[in-house]
Design a protein around this motif. Structure first.
Motif, PDB file in Angstrom:
ATOM      1  N   ASN A  51       0.832  -1.198   0.000  1.00  0.00           N
ATOM      2  CA  ASN A  51       0.000   0.000   0.000  1.00  0.00           C
ATOM      3  C   ASN A  51       0.869   1.252   0.000  1.00  0.00           C
ATOM      4  O   ASN A  51       0.570   2.248  -0.672  1.00  0.00           O
ATOM      5  N   ARG A  52       1.993   1.206   0.720  1.00  0.00           N
ATOM      6  CA  ARG A  52       2.926   2.339   0.734  1.00  0.00           C
ATOM      7  C   ARG A  52       3.545   2.555  -0.645  1.00  0.00           C
ATOM      8  O   ARG A  52       3.701   3.691  -1.107  1.00  0.00           O
ATOM      9  N   ALA A  53       3.872   1.455  -1.326  1.00  0.00           N
ATOM     10  CA  ALA A  53       4.464   1.567  -2.655  1.00  0.00           C
ATOM     11  C   ALA A  53       3.474   2.156  -3.652  1.00  0.00           C
ATOM     12  O   ALA A  53       3.826   3.015  -4.475  1.00  0.00           O
ATOM     13  N   VAL A  54       2.227   1.693  -3.583  1.00  0.00           N
ATOM     14  CA  VAL A  54       1.201   2.225  -4.483  1.00  0.00           C
ATOM     15  C   VAL A  54       0.994   3.708  -4.220  1.00  0.00           C
ATOM     16  O   VAL A  54       0.864   4.514  -5.158  1.00  0.00           O
ATOM     17  N   THR A  55       0.967   4.094  -2.964  1.00  0.00           N
ATOM     18  CA  THR A  55       0.789   5.500  -2.611  1.00  0.00           C
ATOM     19  C   THR A  55       1.942   6.350  -3.138  1.00  0.00           C
ATOM     20  O   THR A  55       1.737   7.458  -3.653  1.00  0.00           O
ATOM     21  N   ALA A  56       3.156   5.821  -3.022  1.00  0.00           N
ATOM     22  CA  ALA A  56       4.325   6.558  -3.501  1.00  0.00           C
ATOM     23  C   ALA A  56       4.257   6.787  -5.006  1.00  0.00           C
ATOM     24  O   ALA A  56       4.542   7.888  -5.497  1.00  0.00           O
ATOM     25  N   LEU A 196      -8.155   3.560  -5.454  1.00  0.00           N
ATOM     26  CA  LEU A 196      -7.535   3.715  -4.152  1.00  0.00           C
ATOM     27  C   LEU A 196      -7.667   5.155  -3.688  1.00  0.00           C
ATOM     28  O   LEU A 196      -7.334   6.084  -4.412  1.00  0.00           O
ATOM     29  N   SER A 197      -8.166   5.342  -2.464  1.00  0.00           N
ATOM     30  CA  SER A 197      -8.263   6.676  -1.884  1.00  0.00           C
ATOM     31  C   SER A 197      -6.899   7.067  -1.332  1.00  0.00           C
ATOM     32  O   SER A 197      -6.364   6.401  -0.441  1.00  0.00           O
ATOM     33  N   LEU A 198      -6.329   8.135  -1.862  1.00  0.00           N
ATOM     34  CA  LEU A 198      -4.961   8.515  -1.505  1.00  0.00           C
ATOM     35  C   LEU A 198      -4.889   9.483  -0.330  1.00  0.00           C
ATOM     36  O   LEU A 198      -3.815   9.754   0.181  1.00  0.00           O
ATOM     37  N   THR A 199      -6.013   9.986   0.115  1.00  0.00           N
ATOM     38  CA  THR A 199      -5.980  10.995   1.179  1.00  0.00           C
ATOM     39  C   THR A 199      -5.429  10.429   2.476  1.00  0.00           C
ATOM     40  O   THR A 199      -4.475  10.935   3.059  1.00  0.00           O
ATOM     41  N   THR A 205       1.478   7.701   5.228  1.00  0.00           N
ATOM     42  CA  THR A 205       2.851   7.582   4.772  1.00  0.00           C
ATOM     43  C   THR A 205       3.701   8.743   5.268  1.00  0.00           C
ATOM     44  O   THR A 205       4.822   8.565   5.755  1.00  0.00           O
ATOM     45  N   ALA A 206       3.161   9.948   5.149  1.00  0.00           N
ATOM     46  CA  ALA A 206       3.897  11.117   5.604  1.00  0.00           C
ATOM     47  C   ALA A 206       4.142  11.050   7.101  1.00  0.00           C
ATOM     48  O   ALA A 206       5.225  11.397   7.595  1.00  0.00           O
TER      49      ALA A 206
END
Length: 313
Positions: A51-56, A196-199, A205-206
């Motif tokens: 999930n972290r990789a997709v978000t990045a 995927l909801s990125l909010t 992640t931040a």
């Protein structure tokens, strides 16, 4: 009176046999919960990092992709419902079905067509009895799912997501399953997998990076994608869907075992109470039978004594 006593004894033997079965099923379910919990815990780190990789990738590029981009006017959604293959688990499957029904009503209220996909014989039987259309279904592995099962389920869903809506594809992908909270609590939930909801993920992640660095204002790194961000997202899409489905299957399996253990424990306790009640009734019938036999003996002796006294005169 003897016939009534035989009836009580026969029922006691029947309930005792049932109690042995429910007790054995309770113990089996309890032993399987531990294994299911370990599998859920083992799958969590992989799902989190993916999930972290997709978000990045999503936050580091402007590429439009079904994984991260919402349609301007979504017209069709897919709902994956996870139920059980077997019964004797209380309201486990029925609660998941109710959650799927509510989600379907909400999506249709938003003007979207809904394609239903089902895991588990209970869900298939529910929709089949009501003659509702099911796009695809899978059975035979709900109590012990593997990653291969998750891949088999994810295949048609990924194909539907990557297909244009006009050609039978979908704009959204939702999943309904039972989340394992504790041995006593399992909650049916519905989550949107795609887009995927990125909010929330971006914030998480931040926060994670800031915590590791010890700074609240940590700047996220920039990424270069080879060969391109779109190709990276294409490669991550099936892995992301498969991992989410696999985690949901494991959570559902743990919830199923916990619900079955609780249901079988209640059945065992009820059988014990019924045996006590029947034993009291059987004892009362036996006492009444003994009392009647004593009365008959006393009455017979009295009549014999009266007859003997009459003959002596």
């Amino acid at each position: 009176m003897g016939a009534q006593l035989r009836v009580y004894k026969r029922r006691i033997r029947s309930v005792t046999a049932t109690k042995k079965i429910t007790k054995a099923m309770e113990m089996i379910a309890a032993s399987r919960i531990v294994k299911a919990q370990r599998q859920v815990a083992a799958s969590t780190p992989y799902a989190s990092e993916l999930n972290r990789a997709v978000t990045a990738v999503a936050t580091g590029s402007n590429t439009k992709h079904p994984l991260t981009t919402e349609a301007d006017a979504p017209a069709r959604a897919a709902v994956l419902l996870i139920t059980s293959d077997r019964g004797l688990a209380g309201g486990y499957s029925s609660n998941a079905i109710k959650a799927a029904e509510k989600l379907t009503e909400r999506l249709r209220g938003e003007g979207k067509e809904v394609d239903t996909y089902i895991v588990g014989r209970k869900g298939v039987a529910y929709y089949g009895f009501r003659e509702r259309k099911v796009m695809d279904s899978w059975t035979g592995f709900t109590d012990s799912p593997t990653y291969a099962d998750a891949k088999r389920v994810a295949g048609p869903l990924i194909e539907a997501v990557t297909t244009e809506t006009a050609e039978g594809g979908v704009d959204e992908l939702h999943i309904v399953f039972t989340e394992f909270v504790s041995m006593m609590t399992q909650n049916p939930v519905d989550n949107r997998m795609l887009p995927l909801s990125l909010t929330e993920t971006s914030a998480a992640t931040a926060a994670g990076v800031a915590e590791e660095k010890g700074k609240k204002d940590e700047i996220l790194p920039l990424f270069d994608f080879e060969p391109s961000a779109e190709d990276v997202l294409d490669a991550l899409l099936p892995r992301y869907v498969e991992s989410r489905i696999y985690n949901a299957l494991l959570q559902a399996a743990a919830s199923e075992h916990a619900a079955r253990r609780r249901a079988m424990k209640a059945a065992t306790d009820n059988a014990g109470e019924l045996i006590k009640s029947l034993s009291r009734l059987a004892n009362a019938a036996r006492q009444a039978e003994i009392t009647q036999e004593i009365s008959e003996i006393v009455g017979g002796a009295s009549a014999l004594a009266d007859a003997t006294a009459g003959s002596d005169k």
